[in-house]
Design an enzyme around this catalytic site. Structure first.
Site, short mmCIF file in Angstrom:
data_model
loop_
_atom_site.label_atom_id
_atom_site.label_comp_id
_atom_site.label_asym_id
_atom_site.label_seq_id
_atom_site.Cartn_x
_atom_site.Cartn_y
_atom_site.Cartn_z
N SER A 1 0.82 -1.22 0.00
CA SER A 1 0.00 0.00 0.00
C SER A 1 0.85 1.26 0.00
O SER A 1 0.30 2.37 0.05
CB SER A 1 -0.89 0.03 1.25
OG SER A 1 -1.68 -1.11 1.32
N TYR B 1 -2.70 6.50 -0.27
CA TYR B 1 -1.56 6.62 -1.20
C TYR B 1 -1.85 7.67 -2.26
O TYR B 1 -1.00 8.50 -2.59
CB TYR B 1 -1.35 5.24 -1.84
CG TYR B 1 -0.19 5.10 -2.80
CD1 TYR B 1 1.00 4.51 -2.37
CD2 TYR B 1 -0.29 5.49 -4.13
CE1 TYR B 1 2.07 4.33 -3.25
CE2 TYR B 1 0.76 5.33 -5.01
CZ TYR B 1 1.94 4.75 -4.57
OH TYR B 1 2.98 4.59 -5.45
N SER C 1 0.32 -4.68 -7.38
CA SER C 1 1.63 -4.54 -6.77
C SER C 1 2.01 -5.82 -6.04
O SER C 1 3.14 -6.31 -6.13
CB SER C 1 1.62 -3.34 -5.80
OG SER C 1 2.89 -3.12 -5.28
N ARG D 1 8.78 -0.54 -7.69
CA ARG D 1 8.46 -1.10 -9.00
C ARG D 1 8.17 0.05 -9.96
O ARG D 1 9.02 0.42 -10.77
CB ARG D 1 7.27 -2.07 -8.90
CG ARG D 1 7.03 -2.89 -10.16
CD ARG D 1 5.87 -3.83 -9.97
NE ARG D 1 4.61 -3.11 -9.72
CZ ARG D 1 3.75 -2.75 -10.67
NH1 ARG D 1 3.99 -3.06 -11.93
NH2 ARG D 1 2.64 -2.11 -10.37
N HIS E 1 2.08 -4.87 9.63
CA HIS E 1 0.94 -5.24 8.77
C HIS E 1 -0.18 -5.89 9.61
O HIS E 1 -1.14 -6.42 9.06
CB HIS E 1 1.36 -6.26 7.70
CG HIS E 1 2.30 -5.71 6.66
ND1 HIS E 1 2.18 -4.47 6.09
CD2 HIS E 1 3.39 -6.27 6.07
CE1 HIS E 1 3.14 -4.28 5.20
NE2 HIS E 1 3.89 -5.36 5.17
P1 A3P Z 1 3.94 -0.57 -7.33
O1 A3P Z 1 4.23 -2.03 -7.27
O2 A3P Z 1 2.54 -0.26 -7.78
O3 A3P Z 1 4.96 0.20 -8.09
P2 A3P Z 1 4.98 -1.37 0.03
O4 A3P Z 1 6.02 -0.39 0.37
O5 A3P Z 1 3.80 -1.33 0.94
O6 A3P Z 1 5.54 -2.73 -0.15
O7 A3P Z 1 4.37 -0.89 -1.36
C1 A3P Z 1 5.15 -0.95 -2.51
C2 A3P Z 1 4.50 -0.05 -3.54
O8 A3P Z 1 4.82 1.32 -3.24
C3 A3P Z 1 5.08 -0.31 -4.92
O9 A3P Z 1 4.02 -0.01 -5.82
C4 A3P Z 1 6.21 0.68 -4.99
O10 A3P Z 1 6.66 0.96 -6.27
C5 A3P Z 1 5.56 1.88 -4.33
N1 A3P Z 1 6.53 2.82 -3.79
C6 A3P Z 1 7.71 2.56 -3.18
N2 A3P Z 1 8.34 3.69 -2.85
C7 A3P Z 1 7.56 4.70 -3.26
C8 A3P Z 1 7.69 6.13 -3.21
N3 A3P Z 1 8.75 6.69 -2.66
N4 A3P Z 1 6.69 6.87 -3.74
C9 A3P Z 1 5.62 6.29 -4.30
N5 A3P Z 1 5.44 4.95 -4.38
C10 A3P Z 1 6.39 4.16 -3.86
#
Ligand code: A3P
Length: 311
Positions: A63, A211, A157, A277, A128
């Site tokens: 998230s 988000y 994601s 990602r 979590h």
């Molecule tokens: P996507 O897979 O849609 O790119 P978590 O940190 O809860 O594991 O979530 C990972 C998701 O947050 C991934 O989404 C990742 O790319 C995104 N994410 C990580 N760092 C981020 C940032 N600094 N700003 C915005 N999104 C970010």
């Protein structure tokens, strides 16, 4: 710490299903977990004592946890470490190293967490864990920041986070499990609703964030967060451009390009770069069919009906 034999005994007594990110998921107190996170969860339920000044960032996986961990860390430590400092810890360490997940720590490590320069010796933890299973002292004592994300984007994601699984899972299979609630800390709807209700009942203790709002209006959300944790921005900080500097330091581009986040592993088979990602809102459109999207929307509508929460 929970002995291996007790952990095995516990797992064998719990309902089991195929997992999305691990071979199997186990259901404990109504939510699903990968086997490696359950002993740590039970340890913290039995042994963790929250302090009044502790801050918990709780999320359903994927998230935006990594992002908000970085933001919270930068906010809490801004006096001791300016976001433009070339020696800023966020430039050298992954946000998950700086802000650990409570349920991954060993009980002997709880007291050694010291990740805030704040005078009140606040500790910042990620988690979590759903409300129902959270150690009671956290609910009673601490402040909780909850971050959620569009459920379709969260699913996509999560699906991409399965690369460390020993055998691949198809999108369809992962989708069906997710819709049935079998995802880490799922059902995701119950996870979100638990914290939504807490935030409505106790807004001084639980802040509900999204988000997409962080993406659309980062300044307003940063002010909201700073105010909630009791460290609002001063006029001087506002005038000096501090908000822009924190936003830049913690941005997807800023963090994902750092050597520390491009290389190495966070724990065992989970690479640091797997937390970065694309960071795009609405990326689900590139992966889900119209039927899949409408099925998720329909479940969300039904689950949230009457709660006052819309997504
Ligand atoms: P996507 O897979 O849609 O790119 P978590 O940190 O809860 O594991 O979530 C990972 C998701 O947050 C991934 O989404 C990742 O790319 C995104 N994410 C990580 N760092 C981020 C940032 N600094 N700003 C915005 N999104 C970010």
């Amino acid at each position: 710490m929970m002995a291996n034999s007790s952990a095995e005994e516990l797992l064998s007594s719990l309902p089991r299903e195929e997992g999305i990110t691990s071979a199997y998921s186990y259901q404990y107190q109504g939510f699903w977990y990968a086997p490696r996170s359950l002993p740590g969860l039970i340890d913290c339920q039995n042994q963790f004592q929250a302090r009044e000044n502790d801050i918990f960032l709780v999320t359903a996986p994927k998230s935006g946890t990594t992002w908000l961990k970085a933001v919270l860390y930068a906010l809490m430590n801004r006096e001791a470490c300016h976001p433009q400092d070339p020696a800023h810890p966020l430039l050298k360490q992954n946000p998950h190293q700086l802000v650990p997940f409570l349920e991954i720590l060993k009980p002997t490590e709880y007291d050694s967490v010291s990740n805030s320069s704040d005078k009140s010796s606040s500790r910042i933890f990620g988690s979590h864990i759903p409300t129902a299973s959270l150690p009671k002292s956290i609910i009673k004592e601490s402040k909780i920041v909850y971050l959620c994300r569009d459920i379709k984007d969260t699913f996509v994601s999560l699906f991409h986070f399965t690369s460390h699984r020993s055998s691949p899972i198809s999108l369809e299979n992962a989708f069906n499990l997710f819709c049935r609630g079998v995802s880490i800390s799922g059902p995701i709807w119950d996870h979100i609703l638990g914290y939504w209700k807490e935030s409505v009942e106790r807004p001084d203790k639980v802040l509900f964030m999204r988000y997409e709002e962080m993406t659309d209006e980062p300044h307003a959300q940063l002010r909201r967060l700073a105010h909630f944790i009791g460290k609002p921005f001063s006029q001087e900080e506002e005038n000096s451009g501090l908000l822009d500097q924190i936003i830049k330091l913690c941005s997807f581009d800023g963090l994902s390009k750092l050597e520390v986040n491009k290389t190495g592993n966070w724990i065992s088979n989970v690479r640091n770069d797997s937390f970065f990602r694309s960071g795009v809102v609405g990326d689900w459109k590139n992966y889900l069919t119209a039927e899949m999207a409408s099925k998720l929307d329909q479940i969300t509508e039904e689950k949230f009906h009457g709660s006052g929460l819309y997504m």
